[in-house]
Design an enzyme around this catalytic site. Structure first.
Site, PDB file in Angstrom:
ATOM      1  N   GLU A  59      43.405  40.908  35.176  1.00 29.64           N
ATOM      2  CA  GLU A  59      42.681  40.857  36.447  1.00 29.64           C
ATOM      3  C   GLU A  59      42.991  42.090  37.289  1.00 29.64           C
ATOM      4  O   GLU A  59      42.092  42.676  37.904  1.00 29.64           O
ATOM      5  CB  GLU A  59      43.053  39.572  37.189  1.00 29.64           C
ATOM      6  CG  GLU A  59      42.601  38.317  36.457  1.00 29.64           C
ATOM      7  CD  GLU A  59      43.173  37.036  37.026  1.00 29.64           C
ATOM      8  OE1 GLU A  59      42.731  35.954  36.591  1.00 29.64           O
ATOM      9  OE2 GLU A  59      44.062  37.105  37.897  1.00 29.64           O
TER      10      GLU A  59
ATOM     11  N   ARG B 177      37.520  36.498  35.141  1.00 29.30           N
ATOM     12  CA  ARG B 177      36.380  35.979  35.886  1.00 29.30           C
ATOM     13  C   ARG B 177      35.558  37.128  36.468  1.00 29.30           C
ATOM     14  O   ARG B 177      36.079  38.205  36.761  1.00 29.30           O
ATOM     15  CB  ARG B 177      36.854  35.036  36.996  1.00 29.30           C
ATOM     16  CG  ARG B 177      37.626  33.847  36.465  1.00 29.30           C
ATOM     17  CD  ARG B 177      37.871  32.790  37.533  1.00 29.30           C
ATOM     18  NE  ARG B 177      38.609  33.287  38.681  1.00 29.30           N
ATOM     19  CZ  ARG B 177      39.934  33.434  38.714  1.00 29.30           C
ATOM     20  NH1 ARG B 177      40.665  33.145  37.638  1.00 29.30           N
ATOM     21  NH2 ARG B 177      40.532  33.874  39.803  1.00 29.30           N
TER      22      ARG B 177
ATOM     23  N   HIS C  73      47.294  29.896  30.795  1.00 28.81           N
ATOM     24  CA  HIS C  73      46.548  29.394  29.636  1.00 28.81           C
ATOM     25  C   HIS C  73      45.320  28.603  30.093  1.00 28.81           C
ATOM     26  O   HIS C  73      44.215  28.786  29.575  1.00 28.81           O
ATOM     27  CB  HIS C  73      47.450  28.504  28.774  1.00 28.81           C
ATOM     28  CG  HIS C  73      48.596  29.222  28.148  1.00 28.81           C
ATOM     29  ND1 HIS C  73      48.487  29.925  26.975  1.00 28.81           N
ATOM     30  CD2 HIS C  73      49.884  29.356  28.546  1.00 28.81           C
ATOM     31  CE1 HIS C  73      49.663  30.454  26.670  1.00 28.81           C
ATOM     32  NE2 HIS C  73      50.521  30.127  27.612  1.00 28.81           N
TER      33      HIS C  73
END
Length: 347
Positions: free
Chosen positions: A258, A158, A20
């Site tokens: 990811e 990311r 989170h």
């Protein structure tokens, strides 16, 4: 947008995990890039990563979260200590409920929930970036006045997972193992040991965080298996670690997206029963395979099915390509655009 303050109410702990907070940090990077000041409000639970947030130059207000009433009062006090044209509060939590949201909503100009568990909310914007969340009947029938950002376009990953995208499946057979940073049941050790024992021509690179409590078991594996076993604790660049692996084994969560973004085919084990439906959906759509529920007995059948997955390079390639098509890494940008446009519409 220096007239906007964005607060994140989000926790990490040994039981909650780190996912989170990590996805909120990903969103906060894009907000900061646009000139928005971000502030985190986080409970000082066992296994928290408040220091990690601080290390990124972000202001953090620790709270005591023993009851939702106390949590509300402390969160409200933090919000009211700041002055800004617009205060945005983003909640990423399974604990905070619609009653808490109703109370706190009076103290924020825009209230947003990130929640991949369909349930009632009293917020302005709901973000559920689970796979095919836009197809969930609940969202079509309830909270019709709430703006919703649903599905994989809003996945928060990311940028390095796009930068390090794998181009070649023909690598040494290194398995990336990750069951969450804290992994308080130590599945990392149990499954690493099992596959190293039964699959001889294989290497393992396991990843845990500095909240992991069983490092001595990983040192034991290193002593037992030598160069066949490596492990990293809170690596600065998870994408780089993944890039050097050919296949993955682990639990779902933020890392699911990811793995898909970078193109790392994964065999999944459910560590919680509520993960099973999404893992079956992932398998049905060839975004990974589902081996069953993680257990301390580590059934030999799961290891055998993983061995079959290792041998099936065509399926690995298909999963890797499907993942890269699904996750484009622009979720943070889309969400930030939506927040800014919503606020501009209120001028």
């Amino acid at each position: 947008m220096n007239e906007v303050l964005v607060f994140f109410r989000v926790d990490a702990s040994l039981k909650i995990g780190l996912g989170h907070v990590m996805r909120c940090l990903t969103l906060s990077e894009e907000l900061q890039r646009r000139g928005v000041k971000v502030i985190f409000i986080s409970a000082a639970l066992e296994g928290n990563i408040i220091q990690l947030i601080n290390d990124r130059g972000i202001e953090v207000h620790p709270v005591v979260s023993n009851t939702l009433k106390v949590d509300y009062e402390q969160t409200k006090n933090v919000l009211n200590n700041y002055t800004s044209k617009y205060k945005v509060l983003i909640i990423d939590s399974y604990i905070h409920d619609v009653e808490w949201e109703t109370l706190i909503k009076r103290h924020a100009d825009l209230l947003i929930s990130i929640d991949d568990n369909p349930r009632f909310h009293n917020v302005d914007i709901l973000i559920d970036n689970n796979y095919k969340a836009e197809m969930i009947t609940f969202y079509k029938e309830y909270m019709l006045e709430t703006k919703k950002l649903l599905g994989s376009p809003y996945v928060l990953v990311r940028s390095e997972f796009i930068d390090y995208r794998k181009k070649d499946i023909e690598q040494d057979l290194v398995v990336h193992i990750f069951f969450g940073g804290a992994d308080y049941k130590n599945y990392t050790y149990l499954y690493s040991d099992k596959i190293l024992r039964y699959i001889k021509k294989i290497k393992v690179h396991a990843v845990v965080s500095n909240t992991f409590s069983y490092e001595e078991t990983l040192r034991k594996l290193k002593s037992q298996y030598g160069s066949r076993f490596e492990y990293s604790i809170s690596p600065k660049n998870m994408a780089k670690v993944m890039e050097n692996c050919r296949i993955a084994l682990g639990a779902p969560g933020t890392t699911t997206w990811e793995r898909l973004a970078i193109g790392l085919p994964c065999a999944y084990l459910a560590t919680n029963s509520n993960q099973i439906p999404i893992l079956r959906e992932i398998q049905n759509n060839k975004l990974g395979i589902y081996l069953g529920e993680a257990t301390k007995e580590t059934p030999l059948e799961q290891v055998q099915n993983f061995m079959q997955f290792i041998k099936n390079k065509d399926l690995q390639i298909e999963i890797a390509e499907n993942g890269k098509k699904l996750i484009d890494g622009k979720g943070s940008k889309r969400i930030t655009d939506f927040i800014i446009n919503t606020l501009q519409g209120r001028k």
